[in-house]
Motif scaffolding. Structure first.
Motif, PDB file in Angstrom:
ATOM      1  N   HIS A   1       0.810  -1.225   0.000  1.00 34.54           N
ATOM      2  CA  HIS A   1       0.000   0.000   0.000  1.00 34.54           C
ATOM      3  C   HIS A   1       0.842   1.274   0.000  1.00 34.54           C
ATOM      4  N   SER A   2       2.159   1.132  -0.146  1.00 32.29           N
ATOM      5  CA  SER A   2       3.026   2.290   0.045  1.00 32.29           C
ATOM      6  C   SER A   2       3.561   2.855  -1.273  1.00 32.29           C
ATOM      7  N   ARG A   3       3.228   4.130  -1.517  1.00 30.43           N
ATOM      8  CA  ARG A   3       3.796   4.789  -2.707  1.00 30.43           C
ATOM      9  C   ARG A   3       5.302   5.009  -2.529  1.00 30.43           C
ATOM     10  N   VAL A   4       5.736   5.135  -1.272  1.00 32.54           N
ATOM     11  CA  VAL A   4       7.167   5.339  -1.013  1.00 32.54           C
ATOM     12  C   VAL A   4       7.944   4.078  -1.430  1.00 32.54           C
ATOM     13  N   ALA A   5       7.405   2.906  -1.076  1.00 28.59           N
ATOM     14  CA  ALA A   5       8.070   1.645  -1.452  1.00 28.59           C
ATOM     15  C   ALA A   5       8.132   1.507  -2.963  1.00 28.59           C
ATOM     16  N   ARG A   6       7.016   1.776  -3.622  1.00 30.02           N
ATOM     17  CA  ARG A   6       6.946   1.592  -5.076  1.00 30.02           C
ATOM     18  C   ARG A   6       7.972   2.474  -5.790  1.00 30.02           C
ATOM     19  N   THR A   7       7.985   3.771  -5.432  1.00 31.98           N
ATOM     20  CA  THR A   7       8.884   4.689  -6.135  1.00 31.98           C
ATOM     21  C   THR A   7      10.335   4.392  -5.782  1.00 31.98           C
ATOM     22  N   ASN A   8      10.604   4.170  -4.505  1.00 33.09           N
ATOM     23  CA  ASN A   8      11.999   3.942  -4.097  1.00 33.09           C
ATOM     24  C   ASN A   8      12.565   2.642  -4.658  1.00 33.09           C
ATOM     25  N   ALA A   9      11.759   1.592  -4.677  1.00 35.70           N
ATOM     26  CA  ALA A   9      12.272   0.307  -5.186  1.00 35.70           C
ATOM     27  C   ALA A   9      12.725   0.481  -6.633  1.00 35.70           C
ATOM     28  N   ALA A  10      11.900   1.125  -7.435  1.00 29.91           N
ATOM     29  CA  ALA A  10      12.224   1.269  -8.865  1.00 29.91           C
ATOM     30  C   ALA A  10      13.466   2.132  -9.070  1.00 29.91           C
ATOM     31  N   ILE A  11      13.524   3.271  -8.413  1.00 34.22           N
ATOM     32  CA  ILE A  11      14.639   4.183  -8.686  1.00 34.22           C
ATOM     33  C   ILE A  11      15.941   3.657  -8.077  1.00 34.22           C
ATOM     34  N   LEU A  12      15.862   3.062  -6.899  1.00 36.69           N
ATOM     35  CA  LEU A  12      17.098   2.537  -6.291  1.00 36.69           C
ATOM     36  C   LEU A  12      17.694   1.419  -7.148  1.00 36.69           C
ATOM     37  N   ARG A  13      16.828   0.559  -7.694  1.00 38.51           N
ATOM     38  CA  ARG A  13      17.345  -0.501  -8.579  1.00 38.51           C
ATOM     39  C   ARG A  13      18.008   0.124  -9.808  1.00 38.51           C
ATOM     40  N   ARG A  14      17.332   1.128 -10.373  1.00 36.79           N
ATOM     41  CA  ARG A  14      17.887   1.776 -11.577  1.00 36.79           C
ATOM     42  C   ARG A  14      19.249   2.392 -11.304  1.00 36.79           C
ATOM     43  N   LEU A  15      19.456   2.859 -10.078  1.00 39.01           N
ATOM     44  CA  LEU A  15      20.724   3.519  -9.742  1.00 39.01           C
ATOM     45  C   LEU A  15      21.773   2.528  -9.223  1.00 39.01           C
ATOM     46  N   GLY A  16      21.438   1.237  -9.252  1.00 36.78           N
ATOM     47  CA  GLY A  16      22.455   0.214  -8.955  1.00 36.78           C
ATOM     48  C   GLY A  16      22.438  -0.333  -7.538  1.00 36.78           C
ATOM     49  N   ALA A  17      21.453   0.080  -6.721  1.00 39.40           N
ATOM     50  CA  ALA A  17      21.395  -0.452  -5.351  1.00 39.40           C
ATOM     51  C   ALA A  17      20.843  -1.876  -5.381  1.00 39.40           C
ATOM     52  N   ASN A  18      21.104  -2.567  -4.281  1.00 43.87           N
ATOM     53  CA  ASN A  18      20.599  -3.918  -4.117  1.00 43.87           C
ATOM     54  C   ASN A  18      19.396  -3.782  -3.167  1.00 43.87           C
ATOM     55  N   VAL A  19      18.172  -4.063  -3.667  1.00 50.98           N
ATOM     56  CA  VAL A  19      16.977  -3.771  -2.867  1.00 50.98           C
ATOM     57  C   VAL A  19      16.289  -5.064  -2.463  1.00 50.98           C
ATOM     58  N   SER A  20      16.053  -5.235  -1.155  1.00 50.74           N
ATOM     59  CA  SER A  20      15.223  -6.359  -0.732  1.00 50.74           C
ATOM     60  C   SER A  20      14.152  -5.878   0.235  1.00 50.74           C
ATOM     61  N   PHE A  21      13.279  -6.789   0.635  1.00 52.57           N
ATOM     62  CA  PHE A  21      12.049  -6.411   1.343  1.00 52.57           C
ATOM     63  C   PHE A  21      11.803  -7.359   2.500  1.00 52.57           C
ATOM     64  N   SER A  22      11.156  -6.835   3.546  1.00 50.61           N
ATOM     65  CA  SER A  22      10.701  -7.726   4.609  1.00 50.61           C
ATOM     66  C   SER A  22       9.365  -7.214   5.133  1.00 50.61           C
ATOM     67  N   GLY A  23       8.626  -8.098   5.804  1.00 49.01           N
ATOM     68  CA  GLY A  23       7.313  -7.708   6.339  1.00 49.01           C
ATOM     69  C   GLY A  23       6.322  -8.849   6.196  1.00 49.01           C
ATOM     70  N   PRO A  24       5.076  -8.617   6.623  1.00 50.82           N
ATOM     71  CA  PRO A  24       4.064  -9.677   6.544  1.00 50.82           C
ATOM     72  C   PRO A  24       3.792 -10.096   5.091  1.00 50.82           C
TER      73      PRO A  24
ATOM     74  N   TYR B   1       2.800  -6.839  15.759  1.00 44.10           N
ATOM     75  CA  TYR B   1       3.540  -6.397  14.568  1.00 44.10           C
ATOM     76  C   TYR B   1       4.955  -6.006  14.963  1.00 44.10           C
ATOM     77  N   HIS B   2       5.057  -5.226  16.020  1.00 39.26           N
ATOM     78  CA  HIS B   2       6.381  -4.762  16.444  1.00 39.26           C
ATOM     79  C   HIS B   2       7.293  -5.951  16.739  1.00 39.26           C
ATOM     80  N   HIS B   3       6.736  -6.886  17.454  1.00 36.84           N
ATOM     81  CA  HIS B   3       7.493  -8.064  17.857  1.00 36.84           C
ATOM     82  C   HIS B   3       7.884  -8.930  16.639  1.00 36.84           C
ATOM     83  N   LEU B   4       6.943  -9.092  15.715  1.00 37.44           N
ATOM     84  CA  LEU B   4       7.200  -9.997  14.576  1.00 37.44           C
ATOM     85  C   LEU B   4       7.995  -9.349  13.452  1.00 37.44           C
ATOM     86  N   TYR B   5       7.721  -8.056  13.170  1.00 37.97           N
ATOM     87  CA  TYR B   5       8.293  -7.445  11.953  1.00 37.97           C
ATOM     88  C   TYR B   5       8.979  -6.103  12.189  1.00 37.97           C
TER      89      TYR B   5
END
Ligand code: ASP
Length: 302
Positions: free
Chosen positions: A157-180, A227-231
């Motif tokens: 549900h996050s526009r921040v995740a969507r935009t950052n994932a795409a641009i960081l990959r384009r700029l050569g970063a290694n992007v991974s994710f965690s959460g439920p 949530y805090h405890h798990l993620y």
């Protein structure tokens, strides 16, 4: 006419130029003949940081801010976004900053003759947030290449995740994710999902996200303590991070949910630095779109 609606249409080179411009700082900006620019800020969704940092950026650049109050405007009489934008164009605004709940709202504004800066479109994009996040990472590591960024939490549900994932990959970063699992979205994450206890050890940047309850609909109940405890980023998990690693969060922060309250201002946290950078990058973006309106004059602030 330069629009600033999604980073997908902006080259890596322009993005790097905007970051350098933001870092160097910009003086007051006016059109030739000393006419001051006027920019209207239209926020159809709540905002603290984006709205006030755009206003601050405008103030520092000597731009008039035209405050547009959605709740007392003709939007309440059913006026469409297109007609509102055409009105502000007709009365002489030079650019508009718009935040709107509709994903890609700017597509219905393709025929307008005024620069639009996207201040966040639903669960779509948040290009100026990404720029301030990029600036914060660049200040730290002086490169994006092979920097390991873990984006953690409510990815779907996050526009921040969507935009950052795409641009960081384009700029050569290694992007991974965690959460439920139910908040992962393959279109954003591909297969790069890791358990949070593994993620904290590998990350150079732990980028936490707010839980976007306003976009969850009826099935959105979450048990925040669990949530805090798990993620979440607990104090124990923070201790597993590498010495040089930093913590980011676009805010607003849910303390003791996404992050332990004590960590919000800890030495690794760049959360308030991100906000300071928000003013710098928004100044650069305002300059970028207003430059196309005619010859721009710079004045030193005395
Ligand atoms: N302030 C950011 C946004 O507008 C993040 C958030 O709200 O969670 O998207």
């Amino acid at each position: 006419m330069v629009q600033f609606t999604t980073l997908n249409e902006i080259s890596n080179e322009t993005i790097m130029q905007l970051l350098k411009r933001a870092e160097r700082g910009i003086d007051m900006l006016s059109m030739s003949g000393s006419k001051r620019f006027t920019v209207a800020n239209l926020f159809y969704e709540p905002s603290t940081r984006t709205k006030s940092s755009f206003e601050m950026a405008q103030k520092e650049l000597n731009i008039h801010s035209l405050h547009f109050d959605v709740t007392s405007s003709s939007v309440q009489k059913g006026e469409s976004l297109y007609d509102t934008v055409k009105t502000l164009e007709a009365i002489g605004c030079d650019a508009l900053v718009i935040r709107h709940p509709l994903k890609a709202f700017y597509k219905e504004l393709q025929d307008v003759n005024i620069p639009i800066i996207n201040g966040g479109d639903g669960a779509g994009d948040h290009p100026t947030q990404s720029l301030l996040d990029l600036l914060t990472i660049y200040q730290e590591f002086k490169t994006f290449k092979d920097i390991h960024v873990v984006i953690s939490g409510d990815i779907r549900h996050s526009r921040v995740a969507r935009t950052n994932a795409a641009i960081l990959r384009r700029l050569g970063a290694n992007v991974s994710f965690s959460g439920p699992d139910e908040w992962m979205d393959y279109d954003i994450t591909y297969s790069n999902v890791v358990p949070v206890d593994q993620a904290v050890k590998a990350a150079d940047v732990m980028m936490l996200l707010r839980i976007q309850t306003e976009r969850h609909g009826q099935n959105g109940f979450i048990d925040q303590e669990n949530y805090h405890h798990l993620y979440g980023l607990t104090i124990e998990r923070e201790q597993q991070m590498k010495d040089h690693s930093i913590i980011m969060h676009p805010a607003p922060v849910n303390r003791n949910v996404e992050i332990a309250s004590e960590l919000v201002e800890c030495s690794r946290s760049r959360i308030f630095k991100q906000m300071t950078n928000g003013v710098k990058v928004r100044k650069a973006v305002l300059e970028h779109v207003l430059k196309t309106k005619g010859e721009v004059k710079y004045e030193n602030i005395v």
